[in-house]
Design a protein around this motif. Structure first.
Motif, PDB file in Angstrom:
ATOM      1  N   LEU A  44       0.825  -1.212   0.000  1.00 20.07           N
ATOM      2  CA  LEU A  44       0.000   0.000   0.000  1.00 20.07           C
ATOM      3  C   LEU A  44       0.860   1.264   0.000  1.00 20.07           C
ATOM      4  O   LEU A  44       0.603   2.212  -0.747  1.00 20.07           O
ATOM      5  N   ARG A  45       1.893   1.248   0.824  1.00 25.70           N
ATOM      6  CA  ARG A  45       2.763   2.441   0.941  1.00 25.70           C
ATOM      7  C   ARG A  45       3.490   2.755  -0.360  1.00 25.70           C
ATOM      8  O   ARG A  45       3.814   3.914  -0.634  1.00 25.70           O
ATOM      9  N   MET A  46       3.748   1.731  -1.159  1.00 24.38           N
ATOM     10  CA  MET A  46       4.437   2.000  -2.429  1.00 24.38           C
ATOM     11  C   MET A  46       3.525   2.757  -3.401  1.00 24.38           C
ATOM     12  O   MET A  46       4.001   3.513  -4.226  1.00 24.38           O
ATOM     13  N   LEU A  47       2.201   2.538  -3.250  1.00 27.05           N
ATOM     14  CA  LEU A  47       1.278   3.166  -4.210  1.00 27.05           C
ATOM     15  C   LEU A  47       1.273   4.684  -4.106  1.00 27.05           C
ATOM     16  O   LEU A  47       1.103   5.370  -5.105  1.00 27.05           O
ATOM     17  N   ASN A  48       1.432   5.211  -2.895  1.00 29.20           N
ATOM     18  CA  ASN A  48       1.498   6.675  -2.829  1.00 29.20           C
ATOM     19  C   ASN A  48       2.890   7.186  -2.450  1.00 29.20           C
ATOM     20  O   ASN A  48       3.053   8.296  -1.975  1.00 29.20           O
ATOM     21  N   THR A  59       0.959   2.653 -11.906  1.00 33.28           N
ATOM     22  CA  THR A  59       0.270   3.781 -12.529  1.00 33.28           C
ATOM     23  C   THR A  59      -1.063   4.000 -11.828  1.00 33.28           C
ATOM     24  O   THR A  59      -1.700   3.052 -11.367  1.00 33.28           O
ATOM     25  N   ILE A  60      -1.458   5.261 -11.747  1.00 33.71           N
ATOM     26  CA  ILE A  60      -2.784   5.611 -11.234  1.00 33.71           C
ATOM     27  C   ILE A  60      -3.455   6.457 -12.303  1.00 33.71           C
ATOM     28  O   ILE A  60      -2.901   7.475 -12.732  1.00 33.71           O
ATOM     29  N   ASN A  61      -4.599   6.012 -12.754  1.00 36.70           N
ATOM     30  CA  ASN A  61      -5.296   6.644 -13.881  1.00 36.70           C
ATOM     31  C   ASN A  61      -4.347   6.903 -15.055  1.00 36.70           C
ATOM     32  O   ASN A  61      -4.321   7.986 -15.633  1.00 36.70           O
ATOM     33  N   GLY A  62      -3.557   5.899 -15.359  1.00 38.53           N
ATOM     34  CA  GLY A  62      -2.700   5.934 -16.540  1.00 38.53           C
ATOM     35  C   GLY A  62      -1.368   6.643 -16.342  1.00 38.53           C
ATOM     36  O   GLY A  62      -0.490   6.567 -17.197  1.00 38.53           O
ATOM     37  N   LYS A  63      -1.185   7.307 -15.206  1.00 34.34           N
ATOM     38  CA  LYS A  63       0.060   8.060 -14.982  1.00 34.34           C
ATOM     39  C   LYS A  63       1.011   7.301 -14.076  1.00 34.34           C
ATOM     40  O   LYS A  63       0.613   6.816 -13.014  1.00 34.34           O
ATOM     41  N   ASP A  64       2.263   7.245 -14.491  1.00 32.04           N
ATOM     42  CA  ASP A  64       3.299   6.643 -13.655  1.00 32.04           C
ATOM     43  C   ASP A  64       3.455   7.495 -12.383  1.00 32.04           C
ATOM     44  O   ASP A  64       3.674   8.708 -12.485  1.00 32.04           O
ATOM     45  N   VAL A  65       3.335   6.861 -11.214  1.00 29.51           N
ATOM     46  CA  VAL A  65       3.373   7.661  -9.975  1.00 29.51           C
ATOM     47  C   VAL A  65       4.724   8.354  -9.758  1.00 29.51           C
ATOM     48  O   VAL A  65       4.787   9.375  -9.074  1.00 29.51           O
TER      49      VAL A  65
END
Ligand SMILES: Nc1ncnc2c1ncn2[C@@H]1O[C@H](COP(=O)(O)OP(=O)(O)OP(=O)(O)O)[C@@H](O)[C@H]1O
Ligand SMILES: [Mg+2]
Length: 241
Positions: A44-48, A59-65
């Motif tokens: 989870l922590r890696m996602l944000n 990616t979140i909504n197509g964008k590389d974080v």
């Protein structure tokens, strides 16, 4: 939509997350389930970008974080921390207002939003907004943690054991309130729990992890009726709780 592909995270000699890939579809509630230490929080922590992966792509909504500054990225993602993570020296209102303030909403709008959220989560502005977190019960603190994550109405929500500190009766009640909350219905949600019942009650799909890896990802019915192996079938029967 969230996509995680081939995520790896090592800490010293531990491979906390070992080649994990999944997708959370628009409006879906995907639940990460697994025993203590299997890598749920790290994932989870890696996602944000509270933790940076050693390998893999998100990616979140197509964008590389990694294309966004972490603090800008986090304004668009609600995050409920394990053990709620409220700031002890901020009042309930100040805790909930953190992201709206960063987004420079005006004071009146922030106050209205805080009132609205407290109401939706069965807390009262008059009674609770001015209190510090330690003056609240565990369940109330978790509601404030949820209100804080929802404050700026982010399309994506990450929740780490949002009901973890509660006894089974309160846990069931808050879970019911949560499932009925209109505000959550359109959001893309990744939620962590180690509680099978909770996962099966709230998930569109469940991602069962063990020792840093995904063992099975599917609907609750798929895990129950077509378990990938002995571990899954024992886990869904509650033998690991
Ligand atoms: N900052 C860190 N430094 C060293 N090891 C870490 C760190 N964070 C996590 N780990 C290790 O990585 C593994 C996975 O930890 P993680 O917190 O992701 O587990 P979890 O599935 O969330 O467990 P729990 O259900 O107990 O919260 C564990 O072995 C843990 O000790
Ligand atoms: Mg954890």
């Amino acid at each position: 939509m969230i996509t995680a592909s081939h995520l790896v995270k090592r800490f010293d000699n531990t491979v906390a997350v070992n080649d994990v890939s999944f997708t959370v579809n628009e409006g879906e509630n995907l639940v990460l389930l697994g025993t203590s230490g299997c890598g749920k929080t790290t994932t989870l922590r890696m996602l944000n970008r509270l933790t940076e992966p050693d390998a893999g792509k998100i990616t979140i909504n197509g964008k590389d974080v990694t294309a966004l500054q972490p603090d800008i990225l986090r304004r668009g993602i609600g995050y409920v921390m394990q053990h709620n993570g409220l700031f002890p020296h901020y009042t309930v209102e100040e805790n909930i207002a953190i992201v709206p303030q960063l987004l420079q909403w005006d004071k009146k709008r922030i106050k209205e939003r805080v009132k609205e959220l407290l109401g939706k989560l069965n807390l009262s502005y008059e009674q609770h907004a001015h209190l510090f977190p330690q003056a609240l019960s565990g369940g109330q603190q978790q509601r404030v943690g949820l209100a804080r994550a929802l404050a700026a109405d982010p399309p994506v929500l990450l929740m780490d054991e949002p009901f973890g500190a509660l006894d089974p009766i309160n846990r069931q009640k808050i879970r019911k309130d949560f499932a009925e909350l209109e505000e959550l219905k359109k959001k893309t949600i990744l939620m962590v729990t180690h509680d099978v019942r909770e996962a099966f009650e709230l998930a569109d799909r469940v991602c069962l992890m063990d020792q840093g890896q995904i063992v099975q990802l599917g609907t609750p019915a798929e895990l129950r009726e077509q378990p990938a192996n002995e571990f899954v079938s024992a886990f869904v029967k509650g033998q690991y709780v």
